[in-house]
Design a protein around this motif. Structure first.
Motif, PDB file in Angstrom:
ATOM      1  N   GLU A  84       0.832  -1.200   0.000  1.00  0.00           N
ATOM      2  CA  GLU A  84       0.000   0.000   0.000  1.00  0.00           C
ATOM      3  C   GLU A  84       0.874   1.260   0.000  1.00  0.00           C
ATOM      4  O   GLU A  84       0.549   2.254  -0.667  1.00  0.00           O
ATOM      5  N   LEU A  85       1.985   1.203   0.724  1.00  0.00           N
ATOM      6  CA  LEU A  85       2.898   2.344   0.766  1.00  0.00           C
ATOM      7  C   LEU A  85       3.496   2.624  -0.616  1.00  0.00           C
ATOM      8  O   LEU A  85       3.559   3.778  -1.055  1.00  0.00           O
ATOM      9  N   VAL A  86       3.912   1.561  -1.296  1.00  0.00           N
ATOM     10  CA  VAL A  86       4.472   1.725  -2.648  1.00  0.00           C
ATOM     11  C   VAL A  86       3.411   2.297  -3.597  1.00  0.00           C
ATOM     12  O   VAL A  86       3.695   3.205  -4.390  1.00  0.00           O
ATOM     13  N   LEU A  87       2.187   1.774  -3.518  1.00  0.00           N
ATOM     14  CA  LEU A  87       1.106   2.286  -4.360  1.00  0.00           C
ATOM     15  C   LEU A  87       0.814   3.751  -4.056  1.00  0.00           C
ATOM     16  O   LEU A  87       0.563   4.553  -4.969  1.00  0.00           O
ATOM     17  N   ALA A  88       0.843   4.101  -2.768  1.00  0.00           N
ATOM     18  CA  ALA A  88       0.593   5.490  -2.372  1.00  0.00           C
ATOM     19  C   ALA A  88       1.642   6.419  -2.974  1.00  0.00           C
ATOM     20  O   ALA A  88       1.317   7.494  -3.484  1.00  0.00           O
ATOM     21  N   LEU A 213      -4.401   9.215   1.863  1.00  0.00           N
ATOM     22  CA  LEU A 213      -5.096   8.269   2.744  1.00  0.00           C
ATOM     23  C   LEU A 213      -4.371   6.932   2.797  1.00  0.00           C
ATOM     24  O   LEU A 213      -4.237   6.322   3.866  1.00  0.00           O
ATOM     25  N   MET A 214      -3.891   6.467   1.638  1.00  0.00           N
ATOM     26  CA  MET A 214      -3.149   5.208   1.617  1.00  0.00           C
ATOM     27  C   MET A 214      -1.842   5.330   2.382  1.00  0.00           C
ATOM     28  O   MET A 214      -1.424   4.403   3.091  1.00  0.00           O
ATOM     29  N   ALA A 218      -1.093   2.952   5.568  1.00  0.00           N
ATOM     30  CA  ALA A 218       0.081   2.081   5.638  1.00  0.00           C
ATOM     31  C   ALA A 218       1.024   2.525   6.753  1.00  0.00           C
ATOM     32  O   ALA A 218       1.589   1.698   7.478  1.00  0.00           O
ATOM     33  N   GLY A 219       1.194   3.832   6.910  1.00  0.00           N
ATOM     34  CA  GLY A 219       2.089   4.352   7.940  1.00  0.00           C
ATOM     35  C   GLY A 219       1.653   3.979   9.333  1.00  0.00           C
ATOM     36  O   GLY A 219       2.487   3.649  10.193  1.00  0.00           O
ATOM     37  N   LEU A 228      -5.286   2.188   9.698  1.00  0.00           N
ATOM     38  CA  LEU A 228      -6.181   3.321   9.968  1.00  0.00           C
ATOM     39  C   LEU A 228      -7.628   2.924   9.681  1.00  0.00           C
ATOM     40  O   LEU A 228      -8.543   3.245  10.435  1.00  0.00           O
ATOM     41  N   VAL A 229      -7.832   2.216   8.557  1.00  0.00           N
ATOM     42  CA  VAL A 229      -9.161   1.717   8.194  1.00  0.00           C
ATOM     43  C   VAL A 229      -9.218   0.248   8.520  1.00  0.00           C
ATOM     44  O   VAL A 229      -8.473  -0.534   7.959  1.00  0.00           O
TER      45      VAL A 229
END
Length: 230
Positions: A84-88, A213-214, A218-219, A228-229
């Motif tokens: 998710e971090l890479v996608l963000a 948001l992503m 992820a963070g 977070l979600v």
């Protein structure tokens, strides 16, 4: 999922897959003098192709997609957080690139795009649009949803999905049948030229917000061990 719920799903996912680009391409070709039969033919390839491609995937992979618990798959462990971090970062980088590109192009004369002058180019373009629709998330969602329906409902759903997601093109086809396509072509091209800068800004803003948001989601997992979600 009953028939009414499926019909609502068709409407919502089709609206999510809304794409005016094919209509603009065919409208430009129409203005360039491409014969009406080729406009109708390439539109039929695109509209029919989307419905046929969707139904084919529904039969081949739809049941398998339904059996996957996607939420558990993507919300489990640090691997998902790193992905998710890479996608963000990728989405955020693309949003930044759009902003920089828009600022650099500001004040420059936009080169006028030449419409297609070969009818076969329109057919190739239609096939390309059919092929790449698989990368459209609402299309993929409907593949899984349609698999829960009887074949007759799924076929009707895919026909409706194609016509609604390509509503500007559907309207162009109807007006072409009535012989009123030329005025519609001119009006829609002018209208898109007027609103496209605002649409581009909106798309950039949505991409930036999604990336933020992503990144936060992820963070939080990487820092405190939960998303977070949840």
């Amino acid at each position: 999922m009953n028939t009414q719920e499926y019909a609502l799903s068709v409407l919502l996912t089709a609206l999510g897959g809304f794409d005016p680009a094919p209509m603009l391409i065919l409208a430009a070709a129409l203005g360039a003098g491409i014969r009406k039969r080729h406009i109708m033919g390439s539109a039929a390839v695109l509209l029919g192709g989307i419905a046929a491609w969707g139904m084919t995937l529904t039969l081949l992979v739809g049941p398998g997609l339904q059996r996957v618990n996607w939420w558990e798959l993507i919300r489990h462990g640090s691997i998902s957080a790193w992905i998710e971090l890479v996608l963000a970062l990728a989405i955020g980088g693309y949003a930044v690139w759009r902003v920089v590109a828009a600022r650099r192009s500001r004040g420059r004369d936009t080169p006028e795009e030449k419409p297609a002058t070969s009818p076969w180019a329109l057919y190739v373009t239609a096939v390309v649009f059919v092929g790449i629709v698989i990368f459209d998330l609402p299309f993929d969602v409907h593949v899984a949803t349609a698999a829960s329906q009887p074949p007759s409902h799924a076929v009707a759903g895919w026909i409706a999905w194609s016509l609604i997601s390509q509503f500007p093109l559907t309207l162009l086809v109807l007006l072409t049948i009535l012989g009123k396509q030329q005025r519609f072509s001119r009006v829609m091209r002018r209208a898109w030229a007027a609103v496209s800068p605002w649409v581009n800004r909106l798309v950039t803003a949505v991409l930036g917000l999604a990336a933020l948001l992503m990144l936060l989601d992820a963070g939080e997992f990487l820092l405190v061990g939960h998303f977070l979600v949840r």
